[in-house]
Design a protein around this motif. Structure first.
Motif, short mmCIF file in Angstrom:
data_model
loop_
_atom_site.label_atom_id
_atom_site.label_comp_id
_atom_site.label_asym_id
_atom_site.label_seq_id
_atom_site.Cartn_x
_atom_site.Cartn_y
_atom_site.Cartn_z
N VAL A 223 -20.82 -33.03 100.51
CA VAL A 223 -21.59 -32.10 99.68
C VAL A 223 -21.00 -30.71 99.83
N ILE A 224 -20.54 -30.16 98.72
CA ILE A 224 -19.99 -28.81 98.69
C ILE A 224 -20.99 -27.95 97.94
N CYS A 225 -21.52 -26.93 98.61
CA CYS A 225 -22.52 -26.06 98.00
C CYS A 225 -21.87 -24.77 97.51
N VAL A 226 -22.17 -24.40 96.26
CA VAL A 226 -21.75 -23.11 95.72
C VAL A 226 -23.01 -22.28 95.55
N GLY A 227 -23.16 -21.24 96.37
CA GLY A 227 -24.39 -20.46 96.35
C GLY A 227 -24.12 -18.98 96.42
N ASN A 228 -25.20 -18.23 96.59
CA ASN A 228 -25.06 -16.79 96.85
C ASN A 228 -26.18 -16.33 97.77
N TYR A 229 -26.01 -15.13 98.28
CA TYR A 229 -26.95 -14.60 99.26
C TYR A 229 -28.21 -14.04 98.61
N HIS A 230 -28.15 -13.77 97.34
CA HIS A 230 -29.19 -12.96 96.70
C HIS A 230 -29.65 -13.57 95.39
N LEU A 231 -30.74 -13.05 94.88
CA LEU A 231 -31.21 -13.39 93.56
C LEU A 231 -30.32 -12.71 92.53
N GLY A 232 -30.23 -13.32 91.34
CA GLY A 232 -29.42 -12.72 90.29
C GLY A 232 -28.01 -13.29 90.24
N GLY A 233 -27.24 -12.77 89.32
CA GLY A 233 -25.93 -13.35 89.04
C GLY A 233 -24.82 -12.78 89.90
N ALA A 234 -23.80 -13.64 90.14
CA ALA A 234 -22.62 -13.20 90.88
C ALA A 234 -21.36 -13.88 90.36
N GLY A 235 -21.50 -14.81 89.40
CA GLY A 235 -20.36 -15.58 88.92
C GLY A 235 -20.34 -16.98 89.47
N LYS A 236 -21.51 -17.50 89.84
CA LYS A 236 -21.60 -18.80 90.49
C LYS A 236 -21.21 -19.95 89.56
N THR A 237 -21.65 -19.90 88.29
CA THR A 237 -21.33 -21.01 87.38
C THR A 237 -19.83 -21.11 87.09
N PRO A 238 -19.14 -20.02 86.73
CA PRO A 238 -17.69 -20.15 86.55
C PRO A 238 -16.97 -20.55 87.84
N THR A 239 -17.51 -20.14 89.00
CA THR A 239 -16.91 -20.57 90.27
C THR A 239 -17.07 -22.08 90.44
N THR A 240 -18.23 -22.60 90.11
CA THR A 240 -18.46 -24.05 90.20
C THR A 240 -17.48 -24.81 89.32
N LEU A 241 -17.27 -24.32 88.10
CA LEU A 241 -16.34 -25.00 87.19
C LEU A 241 -14.90 -24.92 87.70
N ALA A 242 -14.53 -23.78 88.29
CA ALA A 242 -13.18 -23.66 88.86
C ALA A 242 -13.03 -24.60 90.05
N LEU A 243 -14.07 -24.73 90.85
CA LEU A 243 -14.04 -25.64 91.99
C LEU A 243 -13.91 -27.09 91.54
N ILE A 244 -14.57 -27.43 90.45
CA ILE A 244 -14.46 -28.79 89.90
C ILE A 244 -13.00 -29.11 89.59
N GLU A 245 -12.30 -28.19 88.96
CA GLU A 245 -10.89 -28.43 88.63
C GLU A 245 -10.04 -28.58 89.89
N LEU A 246 -10.34 -27.78 90.91
CA LEU A 246 -9.59 -27.88 92.16
C LEU A 246 -9.83 -29.24 92.82
N LEU A 247 -11.07 -29.69 92.83
CA LEU A 247 -11.39 -30.99 93.42
C LEU A 247 -10.71 -32.13 92.66
N ARG A 248 -10.64 -32.01 91.35
CA ARG A 248 -9.95 -33.03 90.56
C ARG A 248 -8.46 -33.06 90.90
N GLU A 249 -7.89 -31.88 91.11
CA GLU A 249 -6.48 -31.82 91.52
C GLU A 249 -6.27 -32.52 92.86
N LEU A 250 -7.30 -32.51 93.70
CA LEU A 250 -7.22 -33.17 95.01
C LEU A 250 -7.51 -34.66 94.92
N GLY A 251 -7.73 -35.15 93.71
CA GLY A 251 -7.96 -36.58 93.52
C GLY A 251 -9.40 -37.02 93.65
N GLU A 252 -10.33 -36.05 93.68
CA GLU A 252 -11.74 -36.38 93.83
C GLU A 252 -12.42 -36.56 92.48
#
Length: 339
Positions: A44-73
């Motif tokens: 389980v890989i968690c993408v979160g933030n320390y605070h309420l409100g936006g920080a760019g979490k959704t685009p980070t999640t999508l970028a992480l998805i591509e990285l994990l796919r490159e790793l064969g996951e």
């Protein structure tokens, strides 16, 4: 919700008056965060933030998805489905679900990756595994103890940082910062600002990767708005960043209108936006997340609404890749040894 302006200013009388409530909220959240989670049987890989409100979490999640796919996951996103009515667990289907069903962020991401929405995260994790997930990516949930997290990646905006540094409602923090830092495995700093420098130094001192990232506008979105004067609107955590990104991309922003994060646009609000744009000869532009909430209503406005897409790009992905490989391999190795 719309963030109070004093959250992102130096400590004030109002924020100090709210400190006792923040202490109570922080104590409750701290106790909750320290509860033992359940093992769902997959990394389980968690993408979160320390605070309420936006920080760019959704685009980070999508970028992480591509990285994990490159790793064969085979990653599957697990979300609580904030703003949606369905409790789940349910696999998000853009062809039959709307934002009011599953939330705007899950609906937007489901066009690119399998997404499961579930109020109870252990049930959602079980469904994600049934869909063939080799890795589960939790969108938010850093402060939620339901599942064991094998890596917690925290996203922070380099210009806003953590605001005044106080716990809600005195400030934007979801829990006391030292506890959250202690549970952070990697920090993703979005942008070129220095507001997160102190936190980044603490993470680095603990041996955690600190990875810079940038939000890169989609070339197609820029081309679609070339030569246009636009009326920009957004109901996200930080609308000002969206407007600034438009201007930095050379787009002529004649009007900007901010709404609270996850704002459910009414037909009247949409009609007013469209009427004002037509009257002044402007093109309506918004974020992909906002457009997912507007949904089919956009077709009835009599004015096109152009989504402005951005992609998060890591500046140096090697430390993050190494961390992910280490944690994922540890989980898989434990599974084999029990075997």
């Amino acid at each position: 919700m719309r963030e109070p302006a004093f959250w992102h200013r130096p400590p004030s009388l109002l924020s100090r008056l709210l400190l006792p409530l923040g202490a109570v909220y922080g104590e409750v959240t701290s106790n909750r965060m320290q509860k033992a989670g359940l093992d769902c049987g997959a990394p389980v890989i968690c993408v979160g933030n320390y605070h309420l409100g936006g920080a760019g979490k959704t685009p980070t999640t999508l970028a992480l998805i591509e990285l994990l796919r490159e790793l064969g996951e085979r990653p599957v996103v697990l979300s609580r489905g904030y703003g949606g009515r369905l409790r789940g667990p349910i696999g998000v289907d853009p062809a039959r679900h709307a934002a009011e069903d599953v939330g705007d962020e899950p609906l937007m991401m489901a066009a690119r990756v399998p997404v499961v929405v579930a109020r109870e995260r252990i049930d959602g994790a079980a469904m994600a595994r049934s869909l063939g997930a080799s890795v589960i990516v939790m969108d938010d949930g850093f402060q939620n103890p339901a599942l064991i997290k094998h890596a917690s990646l925290i996203v922070i905006d380099s210009h806003r940082g953590v605001g005044n540094g106080y716990v809600f409602p005195a400030g934007p923090l979801r829990a006391p910062l030292p506890l959250q830092i202690a549970r952070t495995d990697a920090l993703i700093v979005v942008g070129d600002g220095e507001a997160a420098a102190g936190i980044a130094a603490q993470i680095a001192a603990r041996g955690g990767p600190v990875v810079r990232a940038q939000l890169r506008p989609d070339e197609g979105s820029i081309a679609a708005l070339k030569g246009c004067r636009v009326s920009a609107f957004a109901g996200i955590g930080d609308p000002a960043r969206f407007f600034a990104t438009l201007r930095a991309s050379g787009i002529d922003v004649a009007r900007e209108q901010s709404f609270p994060d996850h704002h459910p646009f009414t037909p009247g609000e949409l009609a007013r936006l469209a009427d004002d744009a037509r009257r002044d000869g402007l093109t309506l532009v918004t974020t992909e997340k906002d457009l997912s909430r507007i949904g089919a209503a956009a077709a009835s406005l009599g004015a096109a609404v152009v989504p402005f897409a951005v992609t998060l790009v890591f500046e140096d992905v090697a430390p993050l890749r190494a961390l992910l490989l280490e944690r994922i391999n540890q989980v898989h190795s434990r599974r084999l040894s029990r075997g």
